[in-house]
Motif scaffolding. Structure first.
Motif, PDB file in Angstrom:
ATOM      1  N   MET A 210       0.854  -1.185   0.000  1.00  0.00           N
ATOM      2  CA  MET A 210       0.000   0.000   0.000  1.00  0.00           C
ATOM      3  C   MET A 210       0.889   1.233   0.000  1.00  0.00           C
ATOM      4  O   MET A 210       1.942   1.231   0.639  1.00  0.00           O
ATOM      5  CB  MET A 210      -0.883   0.005   1.251  1.00  0.00           C
ATOM      6  CG  MET A 210      -1.949  -1.062   1.206  1.00  0.00           C
ATOM      7  SD  MET A 210      -2.560  -1.493   2.836  1.00  0.00           S
ATOM      8  CE  MET A 210      -1.560  -2.911   3.190  1.00  0.00           C
ATOM      9  N   ASN A 211       0.455   2.253  -0.696  1.00  0.00           N
ATOM     10  CA  ASN A 211       1.252   3.470  -0.841  1.00  0.00           C
ATOM     11  C   ASN A 211       0.525   4.676  -0.281  1.00  0.00           C
ATOM     12  O   ASN A 211      -0.714   4.725  -0.266  1.00  0.00           O
ATOM     13  CB  ASN A 211       1.563   3.717  -2.318  1.00  0.00           C
ATOM     14  CG  ASN A 211       2.274   2.539  -2.937  1.00  0.00           C
ATOM     15  OD1 ASN A 211       3.392   2.203  -2.571  1.00  0.00           O
ATOM     16  ND2 ASN A 211       1.610   1.879  -3.885  1.00  0.00           N
ATOM     17  N   CYS A 212       1.303   5.633   0.171  1.00  0.00           N
ATOM     18  CA  CYS A 212       0.758   6.848   0.764  1.00  0.00           C
ATOM     19  C   CYS A 212       1.579   8.023   0.272  1.00  0.00           C
ATOM     20  O   CYS A 212       2.815   7.947   0.244  1.00  0.00           O
ATOM     21  CB  CYS A 212       0.842   6.731   2.284  1.00  0.00           C
ATOM     22  SG  CYS A 212       0.508   8.241   3.193  1.00  0.00           S
TER      23      CYS A 212
ATOM     24  N   LEU B  97       5.774  -6.710   8.636  1.00  0.00           N
ATOM     25  CA  LEU B  97       5.571  -5.379   8.062  1.00  0.00           C
ATOM     26  C   LEU B  97       6.896  -4.738   7.688  1.00  0.00           C
ATOM     27  O   LEU B  97       7.867  -4.826   8.426  1.00  0.00           O
ATOM     28  CB  LEU B  97       4.860  -4.468   9.075  1.00  0.00           C
ATOM     29  CG  LEU B  97       3.552  -4.951   9.675  1.00  0.00           C
ATOM     30  CD1 LEU B  97       3.011  -3.909  10.643  1.00  0.00           C
ATOM     31  CD2 LEU B  97       2.536  -5.247   8.598  1.00  0.00           C
ATOM     32  N   ARG B  98       6.881  -4.102   6.533  1.00  0.00           N
ATOM     33  CA  ARG B  98       8.029  -3.293   6.134  1.00  0.00           C
ATOM     34  C   ARG B  98       7.512  -1.958   5.638  1.00  0.00           C
ATOM     35  O   ARG B  98       6.644  -1.897   4.767  1.00  0.00           O
ATOM     36  CB  ARG B  98       8.841  -3.966   5.042  1.00  0.00           C
ATOM     37  CG  ARG B  98      10.091  -3.172   4.632  1.00  0.00           C
ATOM     38  CD  ARG B  98      10.928  -3.951   3.640  1.00  0.00           C
ATOM     39  NE  ARG B  98      10.398  -3.873   2.288  1.00  0.00           N
ATOM     40  CZ  ARG B  98      10.896  -3.134   1.298  1.00  0.00           C
ATOM     41  NH1 ARG B  98      11.949  -2.369   1.525  1.00  0.00           N
ATOM     42  NH2 ARG B  98      10.362  -3.152   0.091  1.00  0.00           N
ATOM     43  N   VAL B  99       8.031  -0.884   6.214  1.00  0.00           N
ATOM     44  CA  VAL B  99       7.620   0.462   5.823  1.00  0.00           C
ATOM     45  C   VAL B  99       8.821   1.194   5.243  1.00  0.00           C
ATOM     46  O   VAL B  99       9.928   1.101   5.779  1.00  0.00           O
ATOM     47  CB  VAL B  99       7.067   1.240   7.042  1.00  0.00           C
ATOM     48  CG1 VAL B  99       6.911   2.712   6.708  1.00  0.00           C
ATOM     49  CG2 VAL B  99       5.728   0.668   7.468  1.00  0.00           C
ATOM     50  N   THR B 100       8.589   1.896   4.155  1.00  0.00           N
ATOM     51  CA  THR B 100       9.629   2.755   3.585  1.00  0.00           C
ATOM     52  C   THR B 100       9.125   4.189   3.575  1.00  0.00           C
ATOM     53  O   THR B 100       7.916   4.447   3.547  1.00  0.00           O
ATOM     54  CB  THR B 100       9.988   2.324   2.159  1.00  0.00           C
ATOM     55  OG1 THR B 100       8.832   2.462   1.327  1.00  0.00           O
ATOM     56  CG2 THR B 100      10.487   0.894   2.128  1.00  0.00           C
TER      57      THR B 100
ATOM     58  N   SER C  46       5.468   3.596   1.771  1.00  0.00           N
ATOM     59  CA  SER C  46       4.771   2.367   1.414  1.00  0.00           C
ATOM     60  C   SER C  46       4.778   1.422   2.600  1.00  0.00           C
ATOM     61  O   SER C  46       5.701   1.432   3.424  1.00  0.00           O
ATOM     62  CB  SER C  46       5.422   1.705   0.204  1.00  0.00           C
ATOM     63  OG  SER C  46       6.703   1.231   0.539  1.00  0.00           O
ATOM     64  N   LEU C  47       3.718   0.638   2.673  1.00  0.00           N
ATOM     65  CA  LEU C  47       3.588  -0.413   3.685  1.00  0.00           C
ATOM     66  C   LEU C  47       3.495  -1.734   2.953  1.00  0.00           C
ATOM     67  O   LEU C  47       2.624  -1.909   2.109  1.00  0.00           O
ATOM     68  CB  LEU C  47       2.337  -0.192   4.533  1.00  0.00           C
ATOM     69  CG  LEU C  47       1.961  -1.343   5.488  1.00  0.00           C
ATOM     70  CD1 LEU C  47       2.984  -1.491   6.602  1.00  0.00           C
ATOM     71  CD2 LEU C  47       0.563  -1.120   6.081  1.00  0.00           C
ATOM     72  N   LEU C  48       4.393  -2.638   3.275  1.00  0.00           N
ATOM     73  CA  LEU C  48       4.384  -3.983   2.704  1.00  0.00           C
ATOM     74  C   LEU C  48       4.045  -4.975   3.798  1.00  0.00           C
ATOM     75  O   LEU C  48       4.679  -4.975   4.853  1.00  0.00           O
ATOM     76  CB  LEU C  48       5.755  -4.313   2.102  1.00  0.00           C
ATOM     77  CG  LEU C  48       5.996  -5.773   1.704  1.00  0.00           C
ATOM     78  CD1 LEU C  48       5.120  -6.172   0.529  1.00  0.00           C
ATOM     79  CD2 LEU C  48       7.473  -6.006   1.369  1.00  0.00           C
TER      80      LEU C  48
END
Lengths: 111, 114
Positions: free
Chosen positions: A21-23, A61-64, A73-75
């Motif tokens: 998911m992207n923000c 969870l991985r957040v960049t 982004s949330l993976l």
């Protein structure tokens, strides 16, 4: 005030697949946080990434965070049916304490 | 694990009536917030509170709204004269420190104004 935008608005995947998911946001921020909300329920905090961090992990969870592109982004890896929920990014503008929430991504994980 | 609690979980009221929504923040937290989420819309910030005073508020938080910390544990949101458009889920949140920090949310109070 400017609001964060997320994409996709809805995502349907099979159990075991990864979900991304992207923000995006438009301002200068202190940090960006991701929350999960099950239908009609409260907001559960998942992870916080500060403006000087580029990547953070917590379990599956991985957040960049890319401050030059003003995006995050949330993976979620190896998704489970229990991950079905809405996911929101929320960012804190520099100098403020209020969180500005994105419009959310509704994730459906099919068993 | 400590958590933010809110009561009631659901409140139904008539237009024009006053309502008080209650929250118990996490015990060692010093900063408190109210947010709301109208059905199908984004979560919106209302107000932040520290050291017994409002530190920041949004345009939504007009004279009809007030907040109070009446004792050492409760944090309340009062809507003086409710309108139909006040129907929403209201979330209380708290954080430990002034710095950019995690805000922990309660389960929410669903307010329905008839």
């Amino acid at each position: 005030s400017q609001q964060g935008e997320e994409d996709p608005q809805a995502l349907s995947i099979q159990e075991g697949e990864n979900a991304t998911m992207n923000c995006s946001y438009k301002t200068s921020i202190n940090n960006l946080q991701w929350y999960r909300q099950n239908s009609g329920r409260g907001l559960v905090h998942l992870i916080l990434i500060r403006s000087n961090e580029r990547e953070k992990h917590s379990g599956r969870l991985r957040v960049t965070l890319d401050t030059s592109k003003k995006s995050s982004s949330l993976l979620i890896t190896a998704s489970r049916a229990a991950d079905t929920a809405s996911y929101f990014c929320a960012y804190m503008d520099t100098g403020r304490r209020a969180l500005t929430f994105g419009s959310g991504t509704r994730l459906q994980v099919q068993p | 694990e400590p958590e933010v609690t809110q009561t009631p979980s659901h409140q139904v009221t008539q237009m024009g009536q006053e309502v008080i929504l209650r929250c118990v923040p996490i015990s060692n937290h010093l900063y408190f917030y109210w947010y709301r989420q109208i059905l199908g819309q984004k979560v919106e910030f209302l107000v932040s509170f520290y050291n017994n005073e409002i530190s920041e508020k949004s345009e939504i938080f007009d004279d009809q709204f007030s907040v109070e910390r009446p004792d050492g544990s409760n944090f309340t949101l009062k809507i003086r004269s409710t309108k139909l458009e006040d129907s929403a889920m209201y979330f209380c949140a708290s954080s430990e420190s002034w710095g950019p920090d995690t805000q922990y949310f309660g389960p929410g109070t669903r307010l329905t104004v008839l």
